[in-house]
Design a protein around this motif. Structure first.
Motif, mmCIF file in Angstrom:
data_model
loop_
_atom_site.group_PDB
_atom_site.id
_atom_site.type_symbol
_atom_site.label_atom_id
_atom_site.label_comp_id
_atom_site.label_asym_id
_atom_site.label_seq_id
_atom_site.Cartn_x
_atom_site.Cartn_y
_atom_site.Cartn_z
ATOM 1 N N GLU A 601 -1.927 8.350 -1.596
ATOM 2 C CA GLU A 601 -3.269 8.045 -2.102
ATOM 3 C C GLU A 601 -3.697 9.174 -3.046
ATOM 4 O O GLU A 601 -4.652 9.912 -2.791
ATOM 5 C CB GLU A 601 -4.254 7.902 -0.936
ATOM 6 C CG GLU A 601 -3.936 6.762 0.007
ATOM 7 C CD GLU A 601 -4.145 5.396 -0.653
ATOM 8 O OE1 GLU A 601 -4.904 5.330 -1.651
ATOM 9 O OE2 GLU A 601 -3.547 4.415 -0.191
ATOM 10 N N TYR A 602 -2.999 9.287 -4.160
ATOM 11 C CA TYR A 602 -3.196 10.427 -5.063
ATOM 12 C C TYR A 602 -4.578 10.445 -5.697
ATOM 13 O O TYR A 602 -5.133 11.524 -5.969
ATOM 14 C CB TYR A 602 -2.136 10.396 -6.171
ATOM 15 C CG TYR A 602 -0.715 10.284 -5.667
ATOM 16 C CD1 TYR A 602 -0.156 11.275 -4.869
ATOM 17 C CD2 TYR A 602 0.069 9.175 -5.988
ATOM 18 C CE1 TYR A 602 1.149 11.169 -4.404
ATOM 19 C CE2 TYR A 602 1.363 9.056 -5.530
ATOM 20 C CZ TYR A 602 1.907 10.050 -4.741
ATOM 21 O OH TYR A 602 3.190 9.950 -4.285
ATOM 22 N N GLY A 603 -5.157 9.286 -5.911
ATOM 23 C CA GLY A 603 -6.447 9.232 -6.582
ATOM 24 C C GLY A 603 -7.574 9.842 -5.795
ATOM 25 O O GLY A 603 -8.622 10.200 -6.365
ATOM 26 N N ASP A 604 -7.403 9.993 -4.481
ATOM 27 C CA ASP A 604 -8.455 10.560 -3.642
ATOM 28 C C ASP A 604 -8.295 12.058 -3.410
ATOM 29 O O ASP A 604 -9.139 12.686 -2.753
ATOM 30 C CB ASP A 604 -8.481 9.848 -2.283
ATOM 31 C CG ASP A 604 -8.903 8.390 -2.405
ATOM 32 O OD1 ASP A 604 -9.660 8.079 -3.341
ATOM 33 O OD2 ASP A 604 -8.467 7.572 -1.573
ATOM 34 N N VAL A 605 -7.203 12.642 -3.916
ATOM 35 C CA VAL A 605 -6.987 14.081 -3.763
ATOM 36 C C VAL A 605 -8.000 14.828 -4.622
ATOM 37 O O VAL A 605 -8.248 14.461 -5.778
ATOM 38 C CB VAL A 605 -5.551 14.469 -4.172
ATOM 39 C CG1 VAL A 605 -5.364 15.982 -4.124
ATOM 40 C CG2 VAL A 605 -4.545 13.773 -3.281
ATOM 41 N N THR A 606 -8.599 15.870 -4.070
ATOM 42 C CA THR A 606 -9.606 16.624 -4.819
ATOM 43 C C THR A 606 -9.038 17.955 -5.298
ATOM 44 O O THR A 606 -8.230 18.595 -4.614
ATOM 45 C CB THR A 606 -10.844 16.891 -3.952
ATOM 46 O OG1 THR A 606 -10.452 17.564 -2.750
ATOM 47 C CG2 THR A 606 -11.529 15.593 -3.582
ATOM 48 N N ALA A 607 -9.476 18.364 -6.479
ATOM 49 C CA ALA A 607 -9.055 19.630 -7.078
ATOM 50 C C ALA A 607 -10.126 20.695 -6.839
ATOM 51 O O ALA A 607 -11.279 20.367 -6.556
ATOM 52 C CB ALA A 607 -8.822 19.444 -8.571
#
Length: 609
Positions: A601-607
């Protein structure tokens, strides 16, 4: 063994008995698994209180009884099959010789002697050479020859030489059967249990001794099966295993669990079964050995007065104990502590929905090895393989197992219903001292081939639908090993996560052997290890142009930097990670982001903000 006994022997009856013991072993294994992974797991997931805890303790003992039954019945089955193999060989030689004698119309006596008929006359004047009876090792000439020279010449009756050859073959077959019977009788007789319902350390140590005896006696049987190819790939290991019959697989599981348990490419359930035998028996052995060592003296320290003042030193009594027993005591104590932690993970199955654990590798030798999976990797849609760093050993394996159980729980929140296996891989000799050992790269390069082999093995043993999504996770020096693995070969991963990395032997994310954009990094506030890497470390890569070292936390490396700071507020807010050891603390942003990568779920990873 006499001729009549061997001729009448029915090896098939022993083979049927072996099948019966194997069926009993399989039933015991199934009962143990049902208790551990269904009954006890269900109670942990739905009940609480002292009554539940008491029931779980009783179930644990019952499970141990079934496991012991599985081990011992498996040994009996393997021993009987080894006996059948040896007797079949000897009996086959006897029957072949008897068949040849019958074809020649010779008579075989009960003592193995062979009677042959008269030969044909060479002319009308001479009488036919007489017949006779010979035993094994008889002279070429019949008794009564006129000279020593004549007695060394062939007998005029050619049947005599044929009869001697048959007698020798019969005697050799009987001797082989007698030796096999003498070899197996004490081994099989030793395979008995105490008449109680408690499986003690001495029972398991006895089983370990039995295994060694049966394995030694059954070496010809094992050789007839054929072992795994030497230094083979996981795919070839898998082909070897698939090519064995059920009986042959059980023989290797019973007699060589240490070998089966370490073979990458074999099914996780098979490796787990093998390693749990090794685990239980080694735990028993170590407990017994520790009990034989005197406890350390109660007073370890004393004050020695000098001109400079008091100095704290070991007492003479303690020093004497340490010289005699210290190394063994510390190794046994540390190893048993790690084994207890592994056992605790077994006992957590069902708690908060945790799936069963799989012991994919185990050895207490040296600093120890352990590979523990939460969830079956062979059927998992997502796999995560975590490499711990400096200071990792069997003694401290519990904390590293906990990190992967917490990661599994977090993946279950990130993608409910997803099939995930999170694996703690302590399959290498990690540097033990951050100052003396960690600056050196050889620990990473020495361990990298085993890591690549394990990752390839996950492919070879995977039985779920489609290709699994695989993430390599490295903490501290563990990230250095993963970088070394990618640098020297195929990493066989889809994503890579670094946490607290001092450097990974390569200078850019593009060298990590995963698709572009699939290298991730976390550096928590207050973590000093990445800073150490910037000033030179066994895993650091010198920046082109000089001046400093490059690590995954640097923008120039090209990894996706993940947030480790607090997110949100209130009861649903996530905490920040601080220092070098909080990347897997429950309720942190760092753990959430790792879980999101693991389930894709890469789109939910936060920077970082």
């Amino acid at each position: 063994m006499d001729l009549a006994t061997l001729k009448a022997l029915k090896p098939s009856e022993f083979a049927q008995a072996a099948d019966g013991y194997r069926a009993t072993s399989d039933m015991a294994a199934a009962a143990k698994d049902h208790i551990d992974n269904v009954v006890a797991a269900g109670m942990r997931g739905s009940l609480k209180g002292t009554a539940r805890d008491a029931a779980l303790a009783e179930l644990k003992q019952l499970s141990a009884n079934f496991h012991y039954t599985q081990i011992e019945c498996g040994l009996v089955s393997a021993a009987l099959n080894g006996f059948v193999h040896d007797m079949d060989t000897a009996r086959g030689k006897l029957l072949s010789a008897l068949g040849d004698a019958d074809a020649l119309r010779f008579t075989v006596g009960a003592d193995g002697s062979v009677t042959y008929p008269a030969g044909q006359s060479r002319n009308s004047v001479e009488l036919p050479p007489p017949g006779g009876t010979v035993t094994a090792g008889a002279a070429p000439q019949a008794p009564g020859s006129q000279s020593a020279l004549a007695r060394l010449s062939p007998d005029p009756n050619p049947h005599r030489a044929e009869a001697i050859a048959l007698a020798d073959r019969i005697a050799a077959a009987l001797r082989e059967a007698t030796e096999a019977d003498a070899k197996w009788e004490p081994r099989i007789r030793a395979l008995k249990a105490d008449d109680d319902l408690t499986v003690s350390s001495h029972d398991l140590a006895d089983a370990q001794s039995d295994m060694g005896g049966v394995r030694e006696a059954g070496q010809d049987y094992l050789d007839s099966i054929g072992g795994p190819p030497k230094d083979a790939t996981p795919a070839r290991n898998a082909d070897w295993w698939k090519g064995l019959t059920d009986q042959e697989r059980e023989a290797y599981l019973s007699l060589h669990p240490d070998l089966v348990g370490k073979l990458d490419g074999l099914p996780a359930e098979v490796r787990d079964e093998a390693n749990r035998i090794v685990f239980d028996e080694k735990q028993a052995e170590y407990r017994i050995r520790l009990d034989t060592i005197p406890k350390p003296p109660a007073k370890e320290w004393t004050i020695l007065m000098t001109l400079a003042g008091g100095a704290r030193v070991h007492t003479d009594e303690w020093m004497d104990w340490d010289r005699k027993y210290g190394d063994d005591y510390r190794h046994l104590t540390a190893s048993l502590h790690g084994m207890e932690a592994i056992g605790n993970r077994f006992d957590l199955t069902g708690t908060e929905g945790l799936p069963e654990a799989y012991l994919l590798g185990f050895s207490p030798d040296g600093h120890g090895r352990a590979i523990v999976a939460t969830g079956n990797p062979d059927t998992a849609q997502h796999q995560a393989v975590y490499v711990p760093g400096t200071g990792s050993d069997l003694d401290g394996i519990g904390g590293n197992i906990d990190r992967m159980t917490d990661l599994w729980r977090q993946t279950n929140q990130a993608a409910p219903g997803s099939s995930v296996s999170t694996i703690t891989w302590l399959g290498y000799d990690a540097p033990q001292d951050p100052v003396k050992d960690a600056p050196f790269e050889h620990y990473a390069y020495d361990g990298a081939p085993a890591y690549r082999q394990f990752m390839d093995g996950l492919d070879a043993s995977h039985s779920g639908p489609g290709e699994p999504h695989r993430t390599a996770i490295g903490h501290s020096y563990g990230s250095t090993l993963i970088g070394a693995a990618a640098q020297r070969g195929d990493l066989n991963a889809d994503d890579v996560i670094f946490a607290g990395s001092p450097g990974v032997k390569v200078g850019s994310a593009g060298e990590m052997d995963v698709p572009k954009g699939h290298v991730w990094n976390e550096e928590a506030d207050g973590d000093k290890v990445p800073d150490i890497g910037r000033y030179g470390h066994g895993g650091s890569q010198w920046r082109i142009g000089g001046g400093t070292f490059i690590i995954p936390s640097d923008d120039a490396f090209g990894a996706n930097q993940m947030n480790t700071h607090a997110e949100g507020s209130g009861p649903d807010g996530l905490k920040r990670s601080e220092g070098h050891s909080q990347y897997w603390t429950r309720g942190t942003t760092a753990l959430k982001n790792q879980a999101l990568v693991v389930v894709g779920e890469y789109g939910d990873v936060t920077a970082p903000r």
